[in-house]
Design an enzyme around this catalytic site. Structure first.
Site, PDB file in Angstrom:
ATOM      1  N   LYS A 189       0.842  -1.203   0.000  1.00  0.00           N
ATOM      2  CA  LYS A 189       0.000   0.000   0.000  1.00  0.00           C
ATOM      3  C   LYS A 189       0.873   1.247   0.000  1.00  0.00           C
ATOM      4  O   LYS A 189       0.470   2.307  -0.499  1.00  0.00           O
ATOM      5  CB  LYS A 189      -0.966  -0.009   1.189  1.00  0.00           C
ATOM      6  N   THR A 246      -3.337   5.748   3.919  1.00  0.00           N
ATOM      7  CA  THR A 246      -1.991   6.113   3.481  1.00  0.00           C
ATOM      8  C   THR A 246      -2.024   6.943   2.207  1.00  0.00           C
ATOM      9  O   THR A 246      -1.154   7.790   1.987  1.00  0.00           O
ATOM     10  CB  THR A 246      -1.132   4.846   3.266  1.00  0.00           C
TER      11      THR A 246
END
Length: 336
Positions: A189, A246
Site C-alpha cells: 500500500k 496512506t
C-alpha cells in the site's frame, strides 16, 4: 499486567509505548541513540515526531538492548523495515526461547523477497514472530483518537493474547491467521500511496486518486492470492483500510514524498524533505520482483518503479496507465 518492550523510538514506536503503558503494562522504550534516549527521559516529549504529546512517566526509556529485552513477555519491533534484519540480529543474544516478537514495520526485503516476520525468525530462530498492522498513524494513536488494527499470528491463542495486550477504549484490535496477507497489504500500500501522492502533486483530482486506490488494491490482491494469502484480508484493515489512509492522510510520509515528486522533486530530494523513512521506495522494487516471480500484472507498481529508478516523469507514467489495453474489471465472473 505484562512486561513489554518497544524497540524503536520513532513516532510509531513511541505512540505504541504510550498505548501499552496506558493499558497498564510495564513498558520499556528503546532508542538506538543514547542522546535521543536522554532527551526523551528529560523532556518526556518526542519533539521531532510527536510534538505536544507528553510521554507517561511510567515508560522506562533506555539505549541498552540488554535492559530492553531481558525478561519481557512481549517485544514490539518498531524500527523501519530496512533495519529489521540488522536489529533482529543484534537482539538475538538477549532473546529467550519462544519469545513473542510483534513486528509493526511494513515492508518486504529487496531481492530475498522475505516478509518481515520471516526475516525475524531467520535471525532469531527461537522466537515467535507476529504482526500488527492497519490504518494507524502514530500522530493519532498518540492522542488516543479511535483506531482499529489487526494482529496476525500462527496460533489463535497467541493472537488472542496480543489482542488483549494492545486493546484499549481507543485502540480496537482484530485477529487473523493470514500473516502473509497482512504483511503484503501493509508493504505494498505504501507503493500505491506514492502514486496517489504523485497524482496530487501533478494537480489531478479525486477521480484520479479513487482510481489509483481501487486499481492499486486490485493489484495487491491479485499478487496476494497468487502467493496463497486469503482474498478477505485485502478487504480488511491491513488491506483497503490501510491503503485508504496512506493515500489520503496528511500524516502519510509516502503520500507526501509522492506529492513532492509530482511537483518536480527527485526521489532523493523528496525523501530528504520528508525527513523520515519512506517505506514505499524500498517496497517498490520488491513488489515488482514479486510480480515477475508470480507472473502477476501490476501496472501501477511497475510505473512507480520506472518513475523512482528509471527517470520516467510522473506525467508520462500516468499517461501510459491510461492508454493500456482495454480490460474487464471483474475477472471471476462472465456474461450469461
Amino acid at each position: 499486567m505484562a512486561k513489554v518492550s518497544v524497540i524503536g523510538a520513532g513516532s510509531w514506536g513511541t505512540a505504541l509505548a504510550m498505548l501499552l503503558c496506558g493499558n497498564g503494562h510495564d513498558t520499556v522504550l528503546w532508542s538506538h541513540r543514547e542522546e535521543q534516549a536522554e532527551e526523551l527521559r528529560r523532556t518526556r516529549e518526542h519533539k521531532a515526531k510527536l510534538p505536544g504529546v507528553r510521554l507517561p512517566e511510567g515508560i522506562t526509556i533506555t539505549s541498552s538492548l540488554e535492559e530492553a529485552l531481558e525478561g519481557k513477555d512481549v517485544i514490539v519491533l518498531a524500527v523501519p523495515s530496512v533495519a529489521v534484519r540488522s536489529t533482529a540480529r543484534k537482539m538475538n543474544p538477549y532473546i529467550r526461547y519462544g519469545q513473542l516478537i510483534v513486528n509493526v514495520a511494513k515492508g518486504i526485503e529487496e531481492h530475498t523477497l522475505t516478509t518481515l516476520t520471516d526475516m525475524i525468525e531467520e535471525e532469531i530462530p527461537n522466537s515467535q514472530a507476529c504482526v500488527l498492522s492497519g490504518p494507524s498513524h502514530a500522530e493519532e494513536v498518540s492522542r488516543n483518537l479511535p483506531t482499529t488494527c489487526v494482529v496476525g499470528a500462527k496460533r489463535k491463542e497467541t493472537a488472542e493474547y496480543l489482542q488483549n495486550i494492545f486493546m484499549s477504549p481507543s485502540f480496537r484490535v482484530y485477529i487473523s491467521p493470514d500473516m502473509l496477507g497482512i504483511e503484503l497489504g501493509g508493504a505494498l500500500k505504501n507503493v500505491i500511496a506514492l502514486a496517489a501522492g504523485t497524482a496530487d502533486g501533478l494537480g489531478y483530482g479525486d477521480n484520479t486518486k479513487a482510481a489509483l486506490i481501487t486499481r492499486g488494491m486490485a493489484e495487491i490482491a491479485r499478487l496476494g492470492i497468487a502467493m496463497g494469502a486469503s482474498p478477505d484480508t485485502f478487504y480488511g484493515l491491513s488491506g483497503i483500510g490501510d491503503l485508504i489512509v496512506t493515500c489520503a492522510s496528511v500524516h502519510s510520509r509516502n503520500r507526501k514524498a509522492g506529492f513532492l515528486m509530482g511537483q518536480g522533486r527527485t526521489m532523493q530530494e523528496a525523501m530528504d524533505e520528508v525527513n523520515m523513512v519512506v517505506e514505499g521506495v524500498f517496497s517498490a522494487k520488491a513488489g515488482r520482483e514479486l510480480a515477475e516471480k508470480y507472473q502477476v500484472e501490476m501496472p501501477i507498481i511497475e510505473q512507480v518503479n520506472r518513475v523512482l529508478f528509471e527517470g520516467k516523469t510522473p506525467a508520462e507514467a500516468v499517461s501510459d496507465l491510461m492508454v493500456r489495453d482495454k480490460k474487464i474489471e471483474s475477472w471471476d465472473c462472465s456474461w450469461k
